[in-house]
Design a protein around this motif. Structure first.
Motif, short mmCIF file in Angstrom:
data_model
loop_
_atom_site.label_atom_id
_atom_site.label_comp_id
_atom_site.label_asym_id
_atom_site.label_seq_id
_atom_site.Cartn_x
_atom_site.Cartn_y
_atom_site.Cartn_z
N LYS A 31 56.60 23.05 16.10
CA LYS A 31 55.55 23.87 15.48
C LYS A 31 54.58 23.01 14.68
O LYS A 31 53.36 23.12 14.83
N THR A 32 55.13 22.16 13.81
CA THR A 32 54.27 21.31 12.99
C THR A 32 53.43 20.38 13.87
O THR A 32 52.27 20.13 13.59
N THR A 33 54.04 19.92 14.95
CA THR A 33 53.31 19.03 15.86
C THR A 33 52.08 19.74 16.43
O THR A 33 51.00 19.14 16.51
N PHE A 80 49.50 22.82 3.42
CA PHE A 80 50.66 22.01 3.79
C PHE A 80 51.95 22.61 3.26
O PHE A 80 51.96 23.31 2.26
N GLN A 81 53.02 22.25 3.96
CA GLN A 81 54.34 22.78 3.63
C GLN A 81 54.73 22.44 2.19
O GLN A 81 55.29 23.26 1.49
N ASP A 82 54.40 21.21 1.75
CA ASP A 82 54.74 20.83 0.36
C ASP A 82 53.51 20.96 -0.55
O ASP A 82 53.45 20.34 -1.59
N LEU A 117 48.56 27.18 8.46
CA LEU A 117 49.54 27.31 7.37
C LEU A 117 50.91 26.92 7.89
O LEU A 117 51.47 27.58 8.75
N ASP A 118 51.45 25.81 7.34
CA ASP A 118 52.73 25.30 7.82
C ASP A 118 53.87 25.78 6.92
O ASP A 118 54.07 25.24 5.84
N GLU A 119 54.60 26.78 7.36
CA GLU A 119 55.71 27.35 6.58
C GLU A 119 55.37 27.44 5.10
O GLU A 119 56.11 26.95 4.26
MG LIG Z 1 57.71 21.88 10.54
#
Ligand SMILES: [Mg+2]
Ligand SMILES: Nc1ncnc2c1ncn2[C@@H]1O[C@H](COP(=O)(O)OP(=O)(O)O)[C@@H](O)[C@H]1O
Lengths: 366, 269
Positions: A45-47, A84-86, A160-162
Motif C-alpha cells: 500500500k505504501t509503495t 505521512f504515517q508518522d 493519507l498513509d494509515e
Molecule cells: Mg505502510
C-alpha cells in the motif's frame, strides 16, 4: 470521461533489489472521490502511495496524471500532497510555520500566507493553535496539523498513509467522520491507506483490496462486502462463512448435503464453487424450522450481538451473529434468503467476475 | 541509602580535589611576591602586569585566537559537508569505510598527526608558520565535527526529507530549511569542540609551527623550560578563566537550544 480520469496506473510493476513488490497493477483514480487502499501489512500500500507522490519510480509500466506521463517527475513538481504515517511535522517550526511551509517554498506573499494558513487550520478544527510548538500537541492534534499542512497547498490529490492507526479507538472513529466530511467539503480526491476493513467500509467511495502486491478486487464498499470475489477478500472484509458447494444448474446451489435457491448463474453444470454467507444474514429458528439444522458449539457475547458457532450435519462450521441467544448443545434451525447466498468461482479474474455479475444483475431488473 | 550517597559524594570530592588542586596551586602562586612556588611572601599583581606588558605574548594570544576561530569555522563547514556525505552514502561498505577513516584520525596520537603533517608540509613546500598551523588545526578538527553532527542526522526521521520534498521543496530548500535547522545543536557542539581542541593543542602545533609563529601552549611550554617565572602562572590563570567562560557559554547555548525547541532529545531526556 477522460477529464475525470485523473491518475492512471497502467501495468505498473515495482521491484526492490529484484524482489517484486507490486505485480502488474492497473487502475484509475477519478476526480473528487474518496479511495481506500486496503490490505494486510506489507502488501504494498505504501509503495503505491510513494509511486503516486513521486518518491519511487515504477520498474515497469506507466503512471499518468491527466494523460501526462509522470514516471520521472520528482515529488516537488507534483500536484499531490501526503499526510505521512508518522506525521513528519518539522519540530523546529511551530504550527503556523509547519502549515505555511509549502506556501513559503512556493514563494507566496506573506500577506496571502496568513489567511491561507488560518483557513487550513479552521478546516481541521484547530483555530487558535498557530503559535503552539509541535512538541506540545497531542497525537490527534499533530494529525490535524499534518492534514492542514497538506491541504493548504490546495492539491488535486491528498494521500493519507494509515493516518489514524496511532490514535485510540474513540478519536479514530471521530476522525474517520471528519476526514470524510473534509473530503466532501474540499471536493478533491483522497487516497487513503489502511489495513482496517471497518475503516475502509465506513469512509470510502471505492475500495481497492490488495494482497501480496496485487489488486484482488475493487469496487464500492457495499459491492465488496456483499460480493467478494474470492476467499481472501471474503475473509479480509468482515467475518464470513465459506463453505464448499456445487452449482447443479443456474440459480440453484447445493452445499451441506442440500440444495438451495440462489440468484447466481453463468456456471458450468455441477461446477465446484465456494459459497459465502455472512454471519449476520443467518437467522435463528426453532429446531426443525429454517433451511439448515445445526448444533450450537459455543457462544460469545459481543456487545451488539451474540456470536454463535454451530456445526451442521455435514460437519461445516457456521458463525451466526444474532441479537437472540442460544443454548450450547441445542439443535437450532438457520434461515437465510436466496440473496444472502454469494457464490465464488475458483480463480476467477476480476473482469470475468464483474461481467458475470452484471449479466444477471441486469436480468434481475427485467 | 543516605550513607551510600555520602560515600559517593566524598569520592567525587576527592577526585575533583586531585584534578583541580594543581591548577589552584598554580593560580595561587601567580599572586606571590616572592616569584617562586615554594613559599608565599605577599600578594602582588606584578606578574599579571608583566603578562599584559609583554607585547610578544599579546601577539601570540591574538594569533592563537585567530587560528582557533578560523580553524573551527572552516572545519565546522567541512565537517557538516562531510557528515552529510557520510549520511547520504547508500552503500553500507562505503559508509563504514568513510566512518572508519574519520575515526582513525580521531584516535591516532597527536604526535603522529603532527609528525606526518610536518613531513607533508615540507614535501609540498608550505612554509611552516601561520598557514601550516591553521591547516593542521582544520585537519584534526574536521573529524570531531563529523562525529558531533552525524548522530543528529541519524536521529532525524527520513520522512522529514520526504515531507519537505512533498511540499514542493527542491534539494537546496530541503537542506537549508529542514536538515540544517534540525542538526543545528550538533553543529554548535562541533564548533565549540573544535574551538577548544584548537585552543589547547600543543603536540600538533609544536611540530608544524615555525618562522617565528607560535601559539600559547607552545609558548608556555618553551618559557616553562627556560625556568619558572610566575608570569607563566599568571598567563595560565587567565587561560583557565577564559576556558571556563567558553564552557559556560557553551552550556547556556546547548541548554537554551534544547529548551526553546524541545524536540527529539530535548523532551525524552
Ligand atoms: Mg505502510
Ligand atoms: N525501499 C525499499 N526497499 C526494499 N524493500 C522495500 C522498500 N520499501 C518497501 N519494501 C518492501 O515492500 C513490501 C511492501 O511494503 P509497503 O508498501 O510499505 O507495505 P504496506 O504499506 O502495505 O505495509 C514490504 O515487504 C517491504 O519490506
Amino acid at each position: 470521461m477522460a477529464e475525470k480520469m485523473m491518475i492512471q496506473f497502467d501495468h505498473v510493476t515495482k521491484k526492490f533489489d529484484g524482489e517484486t513488490i507490486l505485480r502488474d497493477i492497473s487502475f484509475d483514480i477519478e476526480r473528487g472521490k474518496f479511495y481506500t487502499l486496503l490490505g494486510p501489512s506489507g502488501c504494498g500500500k505504501t509503495t503505491i502511495l510513494r509511486l503516486i507522490a513521486g518518491f519511487l519510480e515504477p520498474t515497469e509500466g506507466t503512471l499518468t496524471f491527466d494523460g501526462q506521463l509522470v514516471n520521472k517527475i520528482p515529488p516537488n513538481k507534483r500536484q499531490v500532497n501526503t499526510v505521512f504515517q508518522d506525521y513528519a511535522l518539522f519540530p523546529h517550526l511551530n504550527v503556523f510555520e509547519n502549515v505555511a511551509f509549502g506556501l513559503r517554498i512556493n514563494k507566496l506573499a506573506s500577506k496571502e500566507i496568513a489567511p491561507r494558513v488560518k483557513e487550513a487550520l479552521h478546516f481541521v478544527n484547530l483555530d487558535g493553535y498557530q503559535n503552539r510548538e509541535i512538541s506540545d500537541l497531542s497525537g490527534g492534534q499533530k494529525q490535524r496539523v499534518a492534514i492542514a499542512r497538506a491541504i493548504v497547498n490546495r492539491p488535486q490529490v491528498l494521500l493519507l498513509d494509515e493516518p489514524l492507526s496511532a490514535l485510540d479507538l474513540k478519536l479514530r472513529t471521530a476522525m474517520q467522520f471528519e476526514l470524510r466530511q473534509l473530503q466532501r467539503r474540499l471536493g478533491i480526491t483522497f487516497i487513503f491507506v489502511t489495513h482496517d476493513q471497518e475503516e475502509a467500509l465506513a469512509m470510502s467511495d471505492e475500495i481497492f483490496v490488495l494482497n501480496q502486491g496485487k489488486i484482488e478486487q475493487s469496487g464500492s464498499p457495499r459491492s465488496i462486502y456483499d460480493e467478494p470475489i474470492n476467499r481472501f477478500v471474503a475473509d479480509f472484509i468482515g467475518e464470513s462463512n465459506i463453505i464448499p458447494g456445487k452449482m447443479p444448474q443456474d440459480r440453484v446451489v447445493s452445499f451441506a448435503g442440500k440444495t438451495f435457491n440462489c440468484v447466481d448463474q453463468g456456471f458450468n453444470k455441477n461446477e465446484s464453487v465456494e459459497v459465502v454467507i455472512r454471519p449476520e444474514d443467518l437467522e435463528l429458528k426453532q429446531r426443525g424450522e429454517g433451511l439448515l439444522q445445526v448444533r450450537v458449539e459455543s457462544q460469545l457475547f459481543r456487545g451488539v450481538h451474540y456470536e454463535i458457532i454451530g456445526k451442521d450435519e455435514a460437519g461445516n462450521s457456521w458463525m451466526i451473529h444474532s441479537t437472540k441467544s442460544a443454548k450450547i448443545n441445542d439443535e437450532i434451525g438457520l434461515y437465510f434468503e436466496p440473496e444472502a447466498i454469494h457464490i465464488m468461482r475458483h480463480g476467477e479474474s476480476e473482469e470475468d467476475f464483474d461481467r458475470r455479475l452484471e449479466s444477471y444483475e441486469g436480468a434481475d431488473h427485467d | 541509602m543516605v550513607k551510600k550517597r555520602t560515600w559517593a559524594s566524598i569520592y567525587l570530592f576527592c577526585v575533583f580535589v586531585v584534578l583541580y588542586l594543581p591548577i589552584f596551586y598554580l593560580m595561587f602562586y601567580s599572586f606571590n611576591k616572592a616569584g617562586t612556588m615554594t613559599h608565599f611572601t605577599g600578594f602582588t599583581l606584578d606578574w599579571y602586569k608583566e603578562v599584559f606588558s609583554d607585547k610578544r605574548l599579546i601577539v601570540i594570544v591574538i594569533d592563537t585566537v585567530i587560528v582557533a576561530l578560523l580553524s573551527s569555522v572552516i572545519s565546522t563547514a567541512l565537517g557538516v559537508v562531510g557528515a552529510l556525505a557520510v549520511y547520504s552514502t547508500k552503500r553500507r561498505s562505503a559508509k563504514n569505510a568513510l566512518l572508519s577513516l574519520n575515526n582513525i584520525l580521531m584516535v591516532s596520537p597527536d604526535v603522529i598527526i603532527g609528525a606526518s603533517f610536518l613531513i607533508l608540509f615540507t614535501l609540498i613546500g608550505i612554509k611552516l608558520g601561520f598557514v601550516s598551523v591553521l591547516l593542521a588545526h582544520i585537519a584534526f578538527s574536521v573529524p570531531i565535527v563529523v562525529l558531533m553532527v552525524l548522530p543528529k542526522l541519524q536521529e532525524m526521521s527520513p520522512t522529514f526529507i520526504d515531507a519537505a520534498r512533498d511540499l514542493g521543496a527542491r534539494r537546496r530548500d530541503v537542506l537549508l530549511k529542514v536538515v540544517l535547522p534540525f542538526i543545528t545543536p550538533g553543529i554548535f557542539a562541533g564548533f565549540f569542540m573544535a574551538l577548544t581542541y584548537s585552543l589547547d593543542d600543543f603536540a600538533v602545533t609544536f611540530f608544524v609551527t615555525g618562522n617565528g609563529f607560535s601559539t600559547l601552549s607552545v609558548e608556555i611550554y618553551s618559557r616553562a623550560r627556560q625556568g619558572i617565572s610566575m608570569s607563566v602562572n599568571a598567563l595560565s590563570t587567565l587561560i583557565f578563566l577564559i576556558t571556563l567562560a567558553i564552557v559556560l557559554v557553551y552550556y547556556f547555548f546547548s541548554n537554551g537550544i534544547g529548551k526553546a525547541k524541545s524536540y527529539s532529545g530535548g523532551r525524552r531526556v
